[in-house]
Design a protein around this motif. Structure first.
Motif, PDB file in Angstrom:
ATOM      1  N   ASN A  32     -66.071   5.463  13.673  1.00 43.40           N
ATOM      2  CA  ASN A  32     -65.757   3.689  13.154  1.00 43.40           C
ATOM      3  C   ASN A  32     -66.189   2.632  14.862  1.00 43.40           C
ATOM      4  OD1 ASN A  32     -64.884   1.642  11.621  1.00 43.40           O
ATOM      5  ND2 ASN A  32     -63.270   1.757  12.860  1.00 43.40           N
ATOM      6  N   ALA A  33     -65.473   2.575  15.135  1.00 45.60           N
ATOM      7  CA  ALA A  33     -66.410   1.032  16.402  1.00 45.60           C
ATOM      8  C   ALA A  33     -66.660   2.081  17.387  1.00 45.60           C
ATOM      9  CB  ALA A  33     -64.601   0.515  16.262  1.00 45.60           C
ATOM     10  N   MET A  34     -67.613   1.882  18.279  1.00 42.64           N
ATOM     11  CA  MET A  34     -67.962   2.352  19.317  1.00 42.64           C
ATOM     12  C   MET A  34     -68.078   0.677  20.576  1.00 42.64           C
ATOM     13  SD  MET A  34     -71.028   3.998  17.633  1.00 42.64           S
ATOM     14  CE  MET A  34     -71.714   6.077  17.469  1.00 42.64           C
ATOM     15  N   GLY A  35     -67.794   1.060  21.800  1.00 43.09           N
ATOM     16  CA  GLY A  35     -68.020   0.178  22.418  1.00 43.09           C
ATOM     17  C   GLY A  35     -68.211   0.727  24.024  1.00 43.09           C
ATOM     18  N   THR A  52     -69.218  -2.354  15.150  1.00 36.81           N
ATOM     19  CA  THR A  52     -68.599  -1.832  13.744  1.00 36.81           C
ATOM     20  C   THR A  52     -69.980  -1.471  12.891  1.00 36.81           C
ATOM     21  OG1 THR A  52     -67.387  -3.670  12.768  1.00 36.81           O
ATOM     22  CG2 THR A  52     -66.512  -2.503  14.642  1.00 36.81           C
ATOM     23  N   SER A  53     -69.474  -0.707  11.335  1.00 34.89           N
ATOM     24  CA  SER A  53     -69.966  -1.305  10.130  1.00 34.89           C
ATOM     25  C   SER A  53     -70.136  -2.887  10.349  1.00 34.89           C
ATOM     26  CB  SER A  53     -69.400  -0.136   9.628  1.00 34.89           C
ATOM     27  OG  SER A  53     -68.518  -1.004   9.115  1.00 34.89           O
ATOM     28  N   ILE A  54     -69.309  -3.742  10.479  1.00 34.19           N
ATOM     29  CA  ILE A  54     -69.445  -5.415   9.811  1.00 34.19           C
ATOM     30  C   ILE A  54     -70.617  -5.594  11.083  1.00 34.19           C
ATOM     31  CG2 ILE A  54     -68.738  -7.486   9.946  1.00 34.19           C
ATOM     32  CD1 ILE A  54     -66.212  -5.366   8.857  1.00 34.19           C
ATOM     33  N   GLY A  55     -70.065  -5.899  11.935  1.00 35.52           N
ATOM     34  CA  GLY A  55     -71.069  -6.282  13.204  1.00 35.52           C
ATOM     35  C   GLY A  55     -71.125  -5.932  14.350  1.00 35.52           C
ATOM     36  N   PHE A  66     -77.771  -8.631  26.852  1.00 32.44           N
ATOM     37  CA  PHE A  66     -77.160  -7.161  26.288  1.00 32.44           C
ATOM     38  C   PHE A  66     -77.332  -6.794  24.990  1.00 32.44           C
ATOM     39  CE2 PHE A  66     -74.440  -5.561  30.303  1.00 32.44           C
ATOM     40  CZ  PHE A  66     -76.114  -5.716  30.937  1.00 32.44           C
ATOM     41  N   THR A  67     -78.140  -5.416  24.481  1.00 36.36           N
ATOM     42  CA  THR A  67     -77.972  -5.249  22.908  1.00 36.36           C
ATOM     43  C   THR A  67     -77.282  -4.350  22.783  1.00 36.36           C
ATOM     44  OG1 THR A  67     -80.245  -6.495  22.894  1.00 36.36           O
ATOM     45  CG2 THR A  67     -79.582  -5.344  21.202  1.00 36.36           C
ATOM     46  N   ILE A  68     -76.585  -4.172  21.622  1.00 34.60           N
ATOM     47  CA  ILE A  68     -75.382  -2.553  21.621  1.00 34.60           C
ATOM     48  C   ILE A  68     -76.377  -2.162  20.044  1.00 34.60           C
ATOM     49  CG2 ILE A  68     -73.999  -3.304  20.704  1.00 34.60           C
ATOM     50  CD1 ILE A  68     -72.198  -1.505  21.583  1.00 34.60           C
ATOM     51  N   SER A  69     -76.770  -0.561  20.139  1.00 37.39           N
ATOM     52  CA  SER A  69     -76.770  -0.196  18.510  1.00 37.39           C
ATOM     53  C   SER A  69     -75.991   1.183  19.011  1.00 37.39           C
ATOM     54  CB  SER A  69     -78.524   0.029  18.872  1.00 37.39           C
ATOM     55  OG  SER A  69     -78.983   0.304  19.673  1.00 37.39           O
ATOM     56  N   ARG A  70     -76.545   1.621  17.185  1.00 36.08           N
ATOM     57  CA  ARG A  70     -75.827   3.055  17.645  1.00 36.08           C
ATOM     58  C   ARG A  70     -77.201   3.419  16.174  1.00 36.08           C
ATOM     59  NH1 ARG A  70     -70.627   1.976  14.110  1.00 36.08           N
ATOM     60  NH2 ARG A  70     -70.263   3.812  13.663  1.00 36.08           N
ATOM     61  N   ASP A  71     -77.149   5.220  16.346  1.00 38.37           N
ATOM     62  CA  ASP A  71     -77.636   5.902  15.958  1.00 38.37           C
ATOM     63  C   ASP A  71     -76.525   7.067  15.168  1.00 38.37           C
ATOM     64  OD1 ASP A  71     -79.649   7.804  14.482  1.00 38.37           O
ATOM     65  OD2 ASP A  71     -81.206   7.996  16.388  1.00 38.37           O
ATOM     66  N   ASN A  72     -76.010   6.778  14.240  1.00 36.83           N
ATOM     67  CA  ASN A  72     -75.544   7.226  12.849  1.00 36.83           C
ATOM     68  C   ASN A  72     -75.854   8.408  12.911  1.00 36.83           C
ATOM     69  OD1 ASN A  72     -73.436   4.691  13.469  1.00 36.83           O
ATOM     70  ND2 ASN A  72     -74.930   4.441  11.037  1.00 36.83           N
ATOM     71  N   ALA A  73     -76.865   8.892  12.953  1.00 40.13           N
ATOM     72  CA  ALA A  73     -77.100  10.367  12.501  1.00 40.13           C
ATOM     73  C   ALA A  73     -77.155  11.502  13.847  1.00 40.13           C
ATOM     74  CB  ALA A  73     -79.032  10.655  12.062  1.00 40.13           C
TER      75      ALA A  73
END
Length: 121
Positions: A32-35, A52-55, A66-73
């Motif tokens: 779910n959320a990451m931080g 999160t999935s929202i933003g 700083f920029t946070i990003s995610r690779d769900n795969a």
């Protein structure tokens, strides 16, 4: 069991850049959320950036740098840190809310081991 493994910390000069990675592995159903948090010597741990999935959200001290990003795969998330300042020096920790294959509807908090970021000339 879920593990978070961070990488990418190090020593950088003021104005430089680093990219932190946090890879989650194990019996994962959903993240779910990451931080990203950080803790400087003598200070409390603070939230730097969350996604999160929202933003996304950022602390005022890092907004615009700083920029946070995610690779769900890949179950991996990142923190791109630009225009680093000496006051960014800290141990950086990743955190994720994860549900497991055995219990898909309950989320637990997991932490990485921490990675040192030092900004100095």
């Amino acid at each position: 069991q879920v593990q978070l493994v961070e990488s990418g910390g190090g020593l950088v000069q003021p104005g430089g850049s680093l990219r932190l990675s946090c890879a989650a592995s194990g019996s994962i159903f959903r993240i779910n959320a990451m931080g990203w948090y950080r803790q400087a010597p003598g200070k409390q741990r603070e939230l730097v950036a969350g996604i999160t999935s929202i933003g996304t959200n950022y602390s005022d001290s890092v907004k615009g740098r700083f920029t946070i990003s995610r690779d769900n795969a890949k179950n991996t998330f990142y923190l791109q840190m630009n225009s680093l300042k000496p006051e960014d020096t800290a141990v950086y920790y990743c955190n994720a809310e994860v549900s497991s294959l055995r219990n898909r509807f309950t989320y637990h908090d997991y932490w990485g081991q921490g990675t040192q970021v030092t900004v100095s000339s």
